[in-house]
Scaffold this active site. Structure first.
Site, PDB file in Angstrom:
ATOM      1  N   CYS A  72       0.841  -1.205   0.000  1.00 37.97           N
ATOM      2  CA  CYS A  72       0.000   0.000   0.000  1.00 37.97           C
ATOM      3  C   CYS A  72       0.876   1.255   0.000  1.00 37.97           C
ATOM      4  O   CYS A  72       1.542   1.555   1.004  1.00 37.97           O
ATOM      5  CB  CYS A  72      -0.920  -0.038   1.221  1.00 37.97           C
ATOM      6  SG  CYS A  72      -1.790   1.501   1.545  1.00 37.97           S
ATOM      7  N   CYS A  75       0.037   3.926   2.615  1.00 37.09           N
ATOM      8  CA  CYS A  75       0.449   3.468   3.947  1.00 37.09           C
ATOM      9  C   CYS A  75       1.891   3.884   4.238  1.00 37.09           C
ATOM     10  O   CYS A  75       2.250   4.166   5.385  1.00 37.09           O
ATOM     11  CB  CYS A  75       0.327   1.951   4.058  1.00 37.09           C
ATOM     12  SG  CYS A  75      -1.352   1.300   3.912  1.00 37.09           S
TER      13      CYS A  75
END
Length: 316
Positions: A72, A75
Site C-alpha cells: 500500500c 500506507c
C-alpha cells in the site's frame, strides 16, 4: 475525517472510566509496568495479541490502530507520520500497527474496505478515526480531540515515558529459571488424582518464573476448569441456566459443563451470547471465562478461531 465527536456517544462512559481507574489502581498496587522507552509507544499487533496489547492497554491510554500493508503506497506515507507523532505526543496515545495481509480476521472484524485505515480503542470501545493518508494538521486535530475526550470522559492519563529507558528489544532475554520437569510432573499427577487445588498451585508456581510456559498455561486452565465443575450438580446447573438466561453465573457454570462434556461449540456460543446481552462486570466475567476456555482447547483449534471472531463482533 470522521471526528472524534463520536466518542460522546460511547455507551457506559462512566462505567468505562471506573474500569480504567480500577486498572490503574491495580497496576499501582502491584508495582505497575513502570516507565517505558519512547520506542515502546509504537507496537506491532496481531490477532493473538489483540486482547492484551489493544483492549487491555486501552484502559490506561487511547490506542490508535494503523491498518496497513507492504504493498500500500499511501500506507508508506501515513505510517511514518503516525509513528513520529506517537513519539512526539510522549505517551498520550499508543500506536498499534496491524498488517492486514497477516491479520485478515482483524480487518474483517473492523469492517475495513480500504487501507490505510485508522481506528482508536478507548476504554475497550472501538471507533473509526479516518481512512487514507490525511494531512498532518487534520491528524493532529483528531489526535488532540481523542486525547482530550479520553481524559475527560474516561480518565485516561497515558503512559509514562522515560527517554533513558532501554528499548524493549534491547533488553537481554532472561534465562528461564527452570527446568520445570519435576514440578510439571507433580502437577500432572495431582491433576490425575483429582487434587485440583494442588495442581493449580503447582502450575502457578511454574508461571511465576516462566509466564509463557505453554504446558503450565494449559494445565492451569484445565485444573481450574475441573475444579469448578467437581462439585456441580449437572442437572441443576443446566436447569438454572435454561430458566435464567440473563444470570451470568448460571451461564458460566453451564459453559464449564458444556466444555467438560465435549460440547465445545455450545460452551463458546453460550458465553459469546452472554457477552452480547450483558454489560459491566457481568460482561467482563463472561468474556474472561471465554478466554480461559480458549486456553483449555488451544489457540490453533478452528473452534477457538471461530469463537474469537464471534466475540469480536459482539464487542465491537
Amino acid at each position: 475525517m470522521s471526528g472524534v465527536v463520536d466518542l460522546a456517544a460511547v455507551k457506559a462512559a462512566g462505567e468505562a472510566k471506573a474500569k480504567a481507574e480500577q486498572a490503574r489502581a491495580e497496576a499501582s498496587r502491584t508495582g505497575g509496568a513502570g516507565a517505558v522507552a519512547p520506542t515502546a509507544l509504537v507496537i506491532d499487533v496481531d490477532e493473538a495479541g489483540f486482547e492484551r496489547d489493544v483492549l487491555q492497554r486501552s484502559a490506561e491510554v487511547p490506542v490508535v490502530i494503523d491498518f496497513w500493508a507492504e504493498w500500500c503506497e499511501p500506507c508508506k506515507q501515513l505510517g511514518p507520520l503516525l509513528e513520529r507523532l506517537a513519539i512526539e505526543y510522549n505517551g498520550r496515545f499508543l500506536l498499534a500497527k496491524v498488517d492486514v495481509d497477516a491479520n485478515q480476521m482483524l480487518m474483517q472484524q473492523f469492517g475495513i474496505q480500504g487501507i490505510p485505515a485508522v481506528f482508536a480503542v478507548v476504554a475497550g470501545q472501538a471507533l473509526p478515526l479516518f481512512q487514507g493518508a490525511a494531512p498532518e494538521a487534520q491528524i493532529r486535530e483528531t489526535l488532540d480531540q481523542l486525547i482530550q475526550v479520553g481524559e475527560e470522559r474516561f480518565g485516561l492519563t497515558g503512559i509514562v515515558v522515560d527517554p533513558d529507558a532501554a528499548p524493549t528489544d534491547e533488553v537481554p532475554a532472561e534465562v528461564p529459571a527452570g527446568p520445570y520437569d519435576a514440578v510439571l510432573e507433580a502437577a500432572a499427577s495431582a491433576l490425575d488424582a483429582n487434587d485440583f487445588g494442588g495442581a493449580v498451585q503447582a502450575y502457578q508456581n511454574v508461571l511465576v518464573d516462566d509466564p509463557g510456559n505453554p504446558e503450565a498455561k494449559l494445565g492451569l486452565a484445565q485444573a481450574e476448569l475441573l475444579g469448578r465443575v467437581q462439585s456441580m450438580d449437572p442437572q441443576a446447573v443446566r436447569k438454572e441456566a435454561a430458566d435464567s438466561p440473563g444470570d451470568v453465573n448460571a451461564q458460566l457454570a453451564a459453559a464449564d459443563l458444556d466444555l467438560v462434556g465435549g460440547h465445545v461449540e455450545d460452551a463458546f456460543g453460550r458465553l459469546v451470547e452472554a457477552v452480547r446481552r450483558t454489560a459491566g462486570d457481568d460482561r467482563d466475567a463472561a468474556r474472561l471465562r471465554l478466554l480461559e476456555l480458549f486456553e483449555v482447547i488451544g489457540p490453533e483449534d478452528p473452534r477457538v478461531t471461530a469463537a474469537r471472531t464471534a466475540l469480536a463482533r459482539v464487542l465491537f
